[in-house]
Motif scaffolding. Sequence first.
Motif, short mmCIF file in Angstrom:
data_model
loop_
_atom_site.label_atom_id
_atom_site.label_comp_id
_atom_site.label_asym_id
_atom_site.label_seq_id
_atom_site.Cartn_x
_atom_site.Cartn_y
_atom_site.Cartn_z
N ILE A 61 9.32 -6.12 -16.89
CA ILE A 61 8.55 -6.80 -15.84
C ILE A 61 7.04 -6.74 -16.07
N ILE A 62 6.54 -5.70 -16.74
CA ILE A 62 5.09 -5.53 -16.87
C ILE A 62 4.40 -6.75 -17.47
N THR A 65 3.85 -9.90 -15.01
CA THR A 65 3.22 -9.78 -13.69
C THR A 65 2.19 -10.86 -13.40
N ARG A 74 -0.83 -13.31 -5.67
CA ARG A 74 -0.84 -11.89 -6.04
C ARG A 74 -0.52 -10.99 -4.86
N TYR A 77 3.11 -11.11 -4.13
CA TYR A 77 3.86 -10.42 -5.18
C TYR A 77 3.79 -8.90 -5.00
N SER A 81 6.88 -6.44 -4.22
CA SER A 81 7.17 -5.32 -5.13
C SER A 81 7.28 -4.01 -4.36
N GLY A 114 5.34 -3.90 -12.05
CA GLY A 114 4.20 -4.80 -11.88
C GLY A 114 3.04 -4.20 -11.13
N THR A 118 -1.21 -4.89 -11.99
CA THR A 118 -1.81 -5.59 -10.85
C THR A 118 -2.90 -4.74 -10.21
N ALA A 396 -1.72 -6.68 -17.94
CA ALA A 396 -0.26 -6.58 -18.12
C ALA A 396 0.09 -6.23 -19.55
#
Length: 501
Positions: A61-62, A65, A74, A77, A81, A114, A118, A396
Amino acid sequence: MEKTSVNKWLVVGTVMLPTMMEIIDTTVVNVSLPHIQGSLSVGVEEVTWVLTSYLISNAIIIPMTAWLASIFGRKRYVLFSISLFTFSSLMCGTASSLSFLVFFRFLQGLAGGGLQPTSQAILLESFPLKERGMAISIYMMGTVMGPTIGPILGGWITDHWGWRWIFYINLPVGVISLFMVTFFIFDPAYIKRKIKKVDYWGLCFLSIGLASLQTVLDKGHLKDWFSSRFIVVLSVISFSLLVLFVINEIRTKQPLVQLRIFKKRSYAIGCTIIFLGFFAFFGSVVLLPLYVQKLMGYTAFLAGLVMGPGAIASIFFLPLVGRLTKFIDARYLLAIGFMGQLLALYLMSHFTLQIGFWQIIWPRLIQGASLAFFFVPLATVAFMEVKKQEMGNATAIYNLLRNLGASFGTAIVTTILSRRAQFHQNRLIEHLSPTDIPFQQSYEQLRHYFPSDFHALGGIYRELLHQTNMLAFNDAFFFCFFLFLILLPSLIILKKAKKTF
């Protein structure tokens, strides 16, 4: 809508709280594995999937992101998360079977992965260019504290409340984080929700490729690497799909991960250094507690005391280095970090079976202090050419490479340790023969202290194993030293950081 009236320190607290929760959860389970194993009645190798599933989903997932944030926004998200991470923590705590626990650990890793890039992107955007070093130092304080606190917290909670509470403890933190993000985090103007054509091929290549790679790194040592067909197949799959992923991302118009960021020289070199540097650093962090417990007879508590001062030194120096980046060329500060790491690893590579507690502490203190001079200036230089609208993608990739460096470091140094122990044992055992005079002298001395010849020979062999393992640890530490050594020339080709005062 962009909002700039929120105090930047409120933003810091808001993004660091869930990030710390995620980082701690990476290691908090480690000390609880025996309890989980007994509670769920599973084998040693099976229970390690509780760790592996989290690492695999984190790795997947990283790098996605920035793409996910551009689709959903963002803030949305981050809220999603944290919500999924909190819900997964609840379900992990109620797990009645290993498969149930592994599934929700996988979801927990997807949710938490993530948060690191982020949070770093939000911090870098919240501080002006002249204060970016301070923003990075704050982020790194959380990164350093997490792995230190995790095992200690996990052990205490498991001993006093039971292993399920290492997951339940996330619930209040998650709820508080949701409220803070709701009120204090806002999407900047350049992050606009937009429907993009989904890069299905890139998504497929990246997910399966990274999942295969992480499994190889996590299980390779246990299965003797390429002597195992399982590891060979996964390695071929991983290499092939990741190569296809790179080709696909370069050619597609709307890539999942924007790899053209590597055209920025300082960023590309910074990513290389963070991968190899964290490879060497994390490798030594894995080795040191093994050394003091296996060879020096330290308890788990004493091993924690050995590791703790290094983390404290890092936390003490991080804000200082963050301020220094405003006035001193970051490359000079990075050189100090390199020298400190080299000195610490060189001292560790000369450990013996006779050294005392403080002789072990000093290299760890040097390593911890120099870590601040490594991470903060490196990130300052790496991100100095990155525009705000590119920050999510850049952080990321940077975090992915740092995490992969840690996984590679763990896998490689443990392999070096076992292989070099076998090598040194074969070399030293050549001298255990009746014709060898030192052996005869030792044997005759021990016969007076042991009840039989068999016990005397056993004592000699045990000492031989101690010596071979000590030599193997020296070799593994020196390998980490060598990695930092070959990184030194990179300082010459790094660009000078812009003046920020």
